[in-house]
Design a protein around this motif. Sequence first.
Motif, PDB file in Angstrom:
ATOM      1  N   ALA A   3      45.330  71.332  71.411  1.00  0.00           N
ATOM      2  CA  ALA A   3      44.424  70.149  71.348  1.00  0.00           C
ATOM      3  C   ALA A   3      43.005  70.700  71.891  1.00  0.00           C
ATOM      4  O   ALA A   3      42.848  71.156  72.766  1.00  0.00           O
ATOM      5  CB  ALA A   3      45.135  68.768  71.957  1.00  0.00           C
ATOM      6  N   LEU A   4      41.884  70.359  71.026  1.00  0.00           N
ATOM      7  CA  LEU A   4      40.545  71.099  71.465  1.00  0.00           C
ATOM      8  C   LEU A   4      39.756  69.789  71.581  1.00  0.00           C
ATOM      9  O   LEU A   4      39.878  68.767  70.899  1.00  0.00           O
ATOM     10  CB  LEU A   4      40.079  71.757  70.172  1.00  0.00           C
ATOM     11  CG  LEU A   4      40.816  73.054  69.894  1.00  0.00           C
ATOM     12  CD1 LEU A   4      40.260  73.557  68.678  1.00  0.00           C
ATOM     13  CD2 LEU A   4      40.881  73.958  70.923  1.00  0.00           C
ATOM     14  N   VAL A   6      36.319  68.618  70.580  1.00  0.00           N
ATOM     15  CA  VAL A   6      35.272  68.790  69.379  1.00  0.00           C
ATOM     16  C   VAL A   6      33.954  68.249  69.516  1.00  0.00           C
ATOM     17  O   VAL A   6      34.034  66.603  69.699  1.00  0.00           O
ATOM     18  CB  VAL A   6      36.091  68.665  68.198  1.00  0.00           C
ATOM     19  CG1 VAL A   6      35.170  69.268  66.926  1.00  0.00           C
ATOM     20  CG2 VAL A   6      37.248  69.515  68.205  1.00  0.00           C
ATOM     21  N   HIS A  28      43.298  66.884  67.710  1.00  0.00           N
ATOM     22  CA  HIS A  28      42.023  67.111  68.439  1.00  0.00           C
ATOM     23  C   HIS A  28      41.245  65.856  69.033  1.00  0.00           C
ATOM     24  O   HIS A  28      41.517  64.629  68.363  1.00  0.00           O
ATOM     25  CB  HIS A  28      41.155  67.883  67.618  1.00  0.00           C
ATOM     26  CG  HIS A  28      41.701  69.385  67.232  1.00  0.00           C
ATOM     27  ND1 HIS A  28      42.220  70.143  67.952  1.00  0.00           N
ATOM     28  CD2 HIS A  28      41.852  69.710  65.804  1.00  0.00           C
ATOM     29  CE1 HIS A  28      42.788  71.379  67.404  1.00  0.00           C
ATOM     30  NE2 HIS A  28      42.665  70.864  66.158  1.00  0.00           N
TER      31      HIS A  28
END
Length: 121
Positions: A3-4, A6, A28
């Motif tokens: 998971a980022l 963003v 994300h």
Amino acid sequence: MKALRVLLVEDDALVGILLAKLLAAMGHDVCATAATEADAVAAATRHRPDLMIVDAGLRQGSGISAVEEILRSAPLAHVFVSGDPGRVQVRRPDAVVVGKPFREAELVRAIEIALKVAAGS
């Protein structure tokens, strides 16, 4: 893919909402959104995202210029989305660009490439 966090830079509210939902469905976290070049630079500084998804052409400023300014501080994975990918490639030949409209699989692949480029791989 992990998971980022963003940063989403998009000046069309509807496209921004759809992109945010797509990114959330991919696992994300959209930590911030920005609609102008100045807001994008400020949000990147404030939120320190893992990735930026950036509309190349903004009504107020340029997504390309915003990324160039942000990258002066530190490398950061980024993907441009544009209705005219060639225009981005002329200014930033090594840019990771997804043409609008795009499919989820295209965005996923572009994110993977952008992360590798930012990591120096």
